[in-house]
Enzyme design. Structure first.
Site, PDB file in Angstrom:
ATOM      1  N   GLU A 166     -71.752  82.754 109.018  1.00  0.00           N
ATOM      2  CA  GLU A 166     -70.556  83.038 108.226  1.00  0.00           C
ATOM      3  C   GLU A 166     -70.406  82.043 107.081  1.00  0.00           C
ATOM      4  O   GLU A 166     -70.761  80.875 107.211  1.00  0.00           O
ATOM      5  CB  GLU A 166     -69.303  82.937 109.097  1.00  0.00           C
ATOM      6  CG  GLU A 166     -69.212  83.966 110.190  1.00  0.00           C
ATOM      7  CD  GLU A 166     -67.994  83.728 111.080  1.00  0.00           C
ATOM      8  OE1 GLU A 166     -67.219  82.793 110.787  1.00  0.00           O
ATOM      9  OE2 GLU A 166     -67.831  84.459 112.055  1.00  0.00           O
ATOM     10  N   GLU A 186     -72.290  71.941 114.031  1.00  0.00           N
ATOM     11  CA  GLU A 186     -71.969  70.528 113.838  1.00  0.00           C
ATOM     12  C   GLU A 186     -72.948  69.963 112.805  1.00  0.00           C
ATOM     13  O   GLU A 186     -74.131  69.796 113.087  1.00  0.00           O
ATOM     14  CB  GLU A 186     -72.094  69.780 115.172  1.00  0.00           C
ATOM     15  CG  GLU A 186     -72.133  68.262 115.087  1.00  0.00           C
ATOM     16  CD  GLU A 186     -71.002  67.654 114.283  1.00  0.00           C
ATOM     17  OE1 GLU A 186     -71.298  66.994 113.263  1.00  0.00           O
ATOM     18  OE2 GLU A 186     -69.826  67.837 114.658  1.00  0.00           O
ATOM     19  N   CYS A 199     -63.166  80.331 112.539  1.00  0.00           N
ATOM     20  CA  CYS A 199     -64.595  80.053 112.455  1.00  0.00           C
ATOM     21  C   CYS A 199     -65.335  80.688 113.626  1.00  0.00           C
ATOM     22  O   CYS A 199     -65.026  80.431 114.787  1.00  0.00           O
ATOM     23  CB  CYS A 199     -64.811  78.534 112.455  1.00  0.00           C
ATOM     24  SG  CYS A 199     -66.511  78.067 112.210  1.00  0.00           S
TER      25      CYS A 199
END
Length: 364
Positions: free
Chosen positions: A107, A178, A351
């Site tokens: 995304e 991350e 998210c």
């Protein structure tokens, strides 16, 4: 550029026959050209085609010789992303679901502000950090992105903005994954988009956010690039933070604050603490006081985030009135705090939500 050494070091990198041409920093392109017996100045021409003219194929680079174009085509790919879904909110926020070369999806979000256009990029396919409030962790980590796949997210959004003569003015590395678990590719991405031969986006217009990978915070402090730095904190006490973010069991709050102090000593730069408010978990006035006590004395700002509801997670949004009370208490205690404006609330804005809907693409 992905070398054999990088692949050995980063086992989650893809193993494509050709890597993205966008994975090369300007100096790497120069060096590669020289190794191929080509003239160094061609790097500037190639970067101009890629980042200023934003061509979709190497064949369009008409001031390069046929032989050089063929050499580039033999070694690199230009197209790394395919748009699968594009959702547009009534507030102008646009969320893209991209498919990568190997069928995985990621995304990217374009957010419009009064001060410009901001792009939120993804650094990994999935995530293994395991934050219990986040849709990105559903399904775990599949792989890391090449620097070029991260660059391509920004370029694809920029190409969409070209139609209205707008520009990507800010980048936030706060999408899926991350960033500090894909550190080298993230740093290459930063250097590429910051380069004046490329997109020339100022370092102070780029923000990277981490869940708190402490060894990498020390590494980041020692870098020679002045990128804005944010930390997902969400709680001041280990018990609550470990519940929300299991990474806290490895890197607790005390050690995290020590790393941030080192970062500030080295860079003299402000840190943003991201604090998502979860109803009945970390949103009471006592939590605000704990937070203020923890970060007092740091050059910092607290970004209070009204959380998005994720169907697969059980957390609920804090009432608006309680959010204002929390902010007011922090300010009373001398902490600089603001409430993040909600954007894209009428689309899959949280998210990982859009990707979660399409995850059957990855579970073939």
């Amino acid at each position: 550029m992905i070398t054999a050494e990088k692949k050995k070091k980063n086992k989650f990198l893809p193993n494509f026959d050709k890597q993205s041409i966008y994975s090369l920093r300007f100096d790497e392109m120069q060096n590669w050209l020289v190794e191929q017996g080509q003239q160094k100045f061609r790097a500037k021409q190639i970067f101009e085609w890629l980042y200023q003219k934003r061509v979709d194929s190497i064949d369009e680079m008409t001031n390069l010789s046929k032989d050089l174009r063929q050499l580039l085509k033999d070694n690199f790919t230009v197209t790394t992303l395919t748009t699968v879904v594009k959702q547009e909110s009534k507030d102008g926020t646009i969320k893209f679901l991209f498919e990568l070369q190997d069928g995985y999806t990621i995304e990217t979000v374009l957010m419009r502000h009064d001060y410009g256009n901001s792009v939120c990029v993804t650094t990994q396919v999935g995530c293994r950090i395991g934050c219990t409030f986040c849709a990105s962790t559903l399904g775990g980590l599949k792989r890391n992105l090449e620097a070029g796949e991260i660059v391509s997210q920004v370029l694809t959004v920029q190409k969409a903005l070209d139609a209205t003569e707008e520009r990507v003015s800010q980048i936030v590395i706060m999408g899926i994954g991350e960033p500090f678990e894909n550190y080298d590719e993230m740093m290459d991405f930063l250097r590429i988009v910051n380069d004046d031969n490329s997109l020339n986006i100022g370092a102070r217009h780029i923000t990277v956010s981490t869940s708190g990978i402490i060894p990498r915070i020390y590494d980041f402090a020692d870098e020679d690039i002045q990128i804005n730095f944010a930390v997902s904190l969400h709680a001041a006490k280990d018990e609550v933070r470990s519940r929300l973010m299991p990474i806290n069991r490895a890197y607790n709050v005390e050690k995290l604050i020590e790393a941030i102090q080192y970062y500030q000593e080295k860079t003299n730069r402000r840190v943003t603490f991201e604090y998502g408010l979860f109803g009945g978990v970390n949103d009471q006035l006592e939590h605000a006081r704990e937070l203020a006590h923890l970060i007092k004395g740091l050059n910092c700002h607290v970004n209070l985030i009204p959380v998005n509801h994720v169907p697969e997670r059980n957390y609920v949004k804090t009432a608006k009135n309680d959010i204002f009370k929390f902010e007011k208490e922090l300010k009373r205690l001398g902490i600089n705090a603001t409430i993040r404006r909600e954007q894209g609330s009428d689309i899959d804005a949280a998210c990982g939500q859009l990707r979660a809907k399409e995850r059957q693409v990855e579970t073939r």
